[in-house]
Scaffold this motif. Sequence first.
Motif, PDB file in Angstrom:
ATOM      1  N   ASP A   1       0.975  -1.168   0.070  1.00 28.10           N
ATOM      2  CA  ASP A   1      -0.059   0.037   0.107  1.00 28.10           C
ATOM      3  C   ASP A   1       0.866   1.313  -0.124  1.00 28.10           C
ATOM      4  OD1 ASP A   1      -1.855   2.005   0.239  1.00 28.10           O
ATOM      5  OD2 ASP A   1      -2.722   0.983   2.209  1.00 28.10           O
ATOM      6  N   PRO A   2       1.349   1.520  -1.308  1.00 31.70           N
ATOM      7  CA  PRO A   2       2.374   2.591  -1.389  1.00 31.70           C
ATOM      8  C   PRO A   2       1.925   4.234  -0.719  1.00 31.70           C
ATOM      9  CG  PRO A   2       1.462   2.340  -3.468  1.00 31.70           C
ATOM     10  CD  PRO A   2       0.966   1.228  -2.383  1.00 31.70           C
ATOM     11  N   TRP A   3       0.793   4.497  -0.594  1.00 28.67           N
ATOM     12  CA  TRP A   3       0.357   5.771  -0.110  1.00 28.67           C
ATOM     13  C   TRP A   3       0.368   5.616   1.452  1.00 28.67           C
ATOM     14  CZ3 TRP A   3       0.946   9.820  -2.468  1.00 28.67           C
ATOM     15  CH2 TRP A   3       1.032   9.708  -3.899  1.00 28.67           C
ATOM     16  N   SER A   4      -0.108   4.324   2.184  1.00 28.81           N
ATOM     17  CA  SER A   4       0.100   4.326   3.438  1.00 28.81           C
ATOM     18  C   SER A   4       1.728   4.196   3.813  1.00 28.81           C
ATOM     19  CB  SER A   4      -0.745   3.235   3.951  1.00 28.81           C
ATOM     20  OG  SER A   4      -0.396   1.810   3.763  1.00 28.81           O
ATOM     21  N   THR A   5       2.188   3.813   3.092  1.00 25.62           N
ATOM     22  CA  THR A   5       3.914   3.760   3.049  1.00 25.62           C
ATOM     23  C   THR A   5       4.522   4.997   3.310  1.00 25.62           C
ATOM     24  OG1 THR A   5       4.111   1.616   2.209  1.00 25.62           O
ATOM     25  CG2 THR A   5       5.926   2.954   2.251  1.00 25.62           C
ATOM     26  N   ILE A   6       3.990   6.045   2.311  1.00 21.47           N
ATOM     27  CA  ILE A   6       4.244   7.177   2.308  1.00 21.47           C
ATOM     28  C   ILE A   6       3.520   8.157   3.476  1.00 21.47           C
ATOM     29  CG2 ILE A   6       3.925   9.774   1.364  1.00 21.47           C
ATOM     30  CD1 ILE A   6       4.085   7.861  -1.499  1.00 21.47           C
ATOM     31  N   ARG A   7       2.574   7.821   4.029  1.00 18.88           N
ATOM     32  CA  ARG A   7       1.864   8.478   5.236  1.00 18.88           C
ATOM     33  C   ARG A   7       3.135   7.926   6.673  1.00 18.88           C
ATOM     34  NH1 ARG A   7      -4.124   7.115   6.465  1.00 18.88           N
ATOM     35  NH2 ARG A   7      -4.441   8.900   5.416  1.00 18.88           N
ATOM     36  N   ALA A   8       3.448   6.937   6.813  1.00 22.18           N
ATOM     37  CA  ALA A   8       3.987   6.154   7.523  1.00 22.18           C
ATOM     38  C   ALA A   8       5.257   7.196   7.725  1.00 22.18           C
ATOM     39  CB  ALA A   8       4.143   4.677   7.620  1.00 22.18           C
ATOM     40  N   ALA A   9       6.091   7.275   6.591  1.00 19.38           N
ATOM     41  CA  ALA A   9       7.211   8.046   6.533  1.00 19.38           C
ATOM     42  C   ALA A   9       7.078   9.387   6.905  1.00 19.38           C
ATOM     43  CB  ALA A   9       7.980   7.860   5.092  1.00 19.38           C
ATOM     44  N   VAL A  10       6.053  10.001   6.616  1.00 14.44           N
ATOM     45  CA  VAL A  10       5.836  11.379   6.830  1.00 14.44           C
ATOM     46  C   VAL A  10       5.253  11.546   8.422  1.00 14.44           C
ATOM     47  CG1 VAL A  10       4.283  13.259   6.391  1.00 14.44           C
ATOM     48  CG2 VAL A  10       5.253  12.076   4.702  1.00 14.44           C
ATOM     49  N   HIS A  11       4.763  10.744   8.923  1.00 13.47           N
ATOM     50  CA  HIS A  11       4.160  10.790  10.339  1.00 13.47           C
ATOM     51  C   HIS A  11       4.732   9.628  10.921  1.00 13.47           C
ATOM     52  CE1 HIS A  11       1.187  13.641   8.905  1.00 13.47           C
ATOM     53  NE2 HIS A  11       0.906  12.970   7.890  1.00 13.47           N
ATOM     54  N   HIS A  12       6.113   9.695  11.243  1.00 11.24           N
ATOM     55  CA  HIS A  12       6.784   8.936  11.930  1.00 11.24           C
ATOM     56  C   HIS A  12       6.434   9.101  13.424  1.00 11.24           C
ATOM     57  CE1 HIS A  12      10.528   7.058  13.801  1.00 11.24           C
ATOM     58  NE2 HIS A  12      10.930   6.651  12.519  1.00 11.24           N
ATOM     59  N   HIS A  13       6.489   8.037  14.048  1.00 12.02           N
ATOM     60  CA  HIS A  13       6.215   8.285  15.636  1.00 12.02           C
ATOM     61  C   HIS A  13       7.228   9.125  16.415  1.00 12.02           C
ATOM     62  CE1 HIS A  13       9.207   5.301  17.057  1.00 12.02           C
ATOM     63  NE2 HIS A  13       9.007   5.726  18.078  1.00 12.02           N
ATOM     64  N   GLN A  14       8.381   9.361  15.905  1.00  7.20           N
ATOM     65  CA  GLN A  14       9.294  10.072  16.366  1.00  7.20           C
ATOM     66  C   GLN A  14       9.172  11.376  15.318  1.00  7.20           C
ATOM     67  OE1 GLN A  14      11.144  10.430  18.858  1.00  7.20           O
ATOM     68  NE2 GLN A  14      10.519   8.430  19.749  1.00  7.20           N
ATOM     69  N   PRO A  15       8.597  12.533  15.592  1.00  7.12           N
ATOM     70  CA  PRO A  15       8.488  13.601  14.456  1.00  7.12           C
ATOM     71  C   PRO A  15       9.973  13.887  13.770  1.00  7.12           C
ATOM     72  CG  PRO A  15       6.935  14.116  16.169  1.00  7.12           C
ATOM     73  CD  PRO A  15       7.803  13.061  16.628  1.00  7.12           C
ATOM     74  N   THR A  16      11.025  14.021  14.476  1.00  7.41           N
ATOM     75  CA  THR A  16      12.343  14.305  14.010  1.00  7.41           C
ATOM     76  C   THR A  16      12.887  13.323  12.997  1.00  7.41           C
ATOM     77  OG1 THR A  16      13.424  13.277  16.094  1.00  7.41           O
ATOM     78  CG2 THR A  16      12.861  15.593  16.139  1.00  7.41           C
ATOM     79  N   ASN A  17      12.298  12.004  13.029  1.00  4.94           N
ATOM     80  CA  ASN A  17      12.664  10.949  12.294  1.00  4.94           C
ATOM     81  C   ASN A  17      12.012  11.277  10.788  1.00  4.94           C
ATOM     82  OD1 ASN A  17      14.216  10.280  14.367  1.00  4.94           O
ATOM     83  ND2 ASN A  17      13.380   8.417  14.503  1.00  4.94           N
ATOM     84  N   ALA A  18      10.854  11.858  10.781  1.00  6.22           N
ATOM     85  CA  ALA A  18      10.068  11.833   9.728  1.00  6.22           C
ATOM     86  C   ALA A  18      10.680  12.899   8.408  1.00  6.22           C
ATOM     87  CB  ALA A  18       8.672  12.152   9.863  1.00  6.22           C
ATOM     88  N   ILE A  19      10.234  12.450   7.162  1.00  9.52           N
ATOM     89  CA  ILE A  19      10.496  13.195   5.843  1.00  9.52           C
ATOM     90  C   ILE A  19       9.228  13.693   5.435  1.00  9.52           C
ATOM     91  CG2 ILE A  19      12.726  11.919   5.774  1.00  9.52           C
ATOM     92  CD1 ILE A  19      11.556  10.281   3.268  1.00  9.52           C
ATOM     93  N   SER A  20       9.702  14.679   4.578  1.00  6.38           N
ATOM     94  CA  SER A  20       8.350  15.545   3.878  1.00  6.38           C
ATOM     95  C   SER A  20       7.854  14.272   3.185  1.00  6.38           C
ATOM     96  CB  SER A  20       8.941  16.550   2.876  1.00  6.38           C
ATOM     97  OG  SER A  20      10.011  15.923   1.987  1.00  6.38           O
ATOM     98  N   ALA A  21       6.541  14.711   2.479  1.00  8.13           N
ATOM     99  CA  ALA A  21       5.680  14.022   1.755  1.00  8.13           C
ATOM    100  C   ALA A  21       6.469  13.730   0.343  1.00  8.13           C
ATOM    101  CB  ALA A  21       4.232  14.352   1.466  1.00  8.13           C
ATOM    102  N   ARG A  22       7.132  14.898  -0.268  1.00  8.24           N
ATOM    103  CA  ARG A  22       7.880  14.780  -1.253  1.00  8.24           C
ATOM    104  C   ARG A  22       8.895  13.897  -1.256  1.00  8.24           C
ATOM    105  NH1 ARG A  22       6.031  16.274  -5.310  1.00  8.24           N
ATOM    106  NH2 ARG A  22       4.648  17.882  -4.350  1.00  8.24           N
ATOM    107  N   GLY A  23       9.620  13.842  -0.292  1.00  5.05           N
ATOM    108  CA  GLY A  23      10.705  12.856  -0.150  1.00  5.05           C
ATOM    109  C   GLY A  23      10.278  11.432   0.065  1.00  5.05           C
TER     110      GLY A  23
END
Length: 180
Positions: free
Chosen positions: A68-90
Amino acid sequence: ARDAEVLARCGVIASMQPHFDAEWGGEGDLYDARLGKARAATLNDFAMLAKTGVALSFSSDAPVTPIDPWSTIRAAVHHHQPTNAISARGAFAAATRGGWRAGGINDGLTGTLTPGAPASYAVWEVDDLVVAGSHEKVQRWSTDPRSRVPALPDVSPGADLPRCVRTVHRGQVLYDRDAG
């Protein structure tokens, strides 16, 4: 971070599964329980890797986590540690071009929708498109229409994610939702 700098210098592409953090990274979840809070906080640090120059490639690791690529993107953007997250574009780049690059194809065309690129793509039904910066300072200029930053589907928690309508590989339709 020091090891990540070595990985970047060596041209390593990190194949990562953001769903792992979404499934097991939160407080009291598997990583926390098995590895402890301090170690769990350092796992899947997409931001640190990207900042040090490590190329990212996101996937699902199916059947462990869903394809599920869009939930994969969501998971990267909304990491449980906000400092570990990347932008939606990234995250979008890691889920598209990143996979091709990890597979050894880095011709500047494959994984993009540009004239001359192989016609491999997916068509998605989307409710809302948004332009969101990865940081408050970036948000101010990237959401201005004059910036010409393309919009992406809204991947915020609770938003309906895009639904696949069609997939095409090298011009051949592999999946068509409306074909019956």
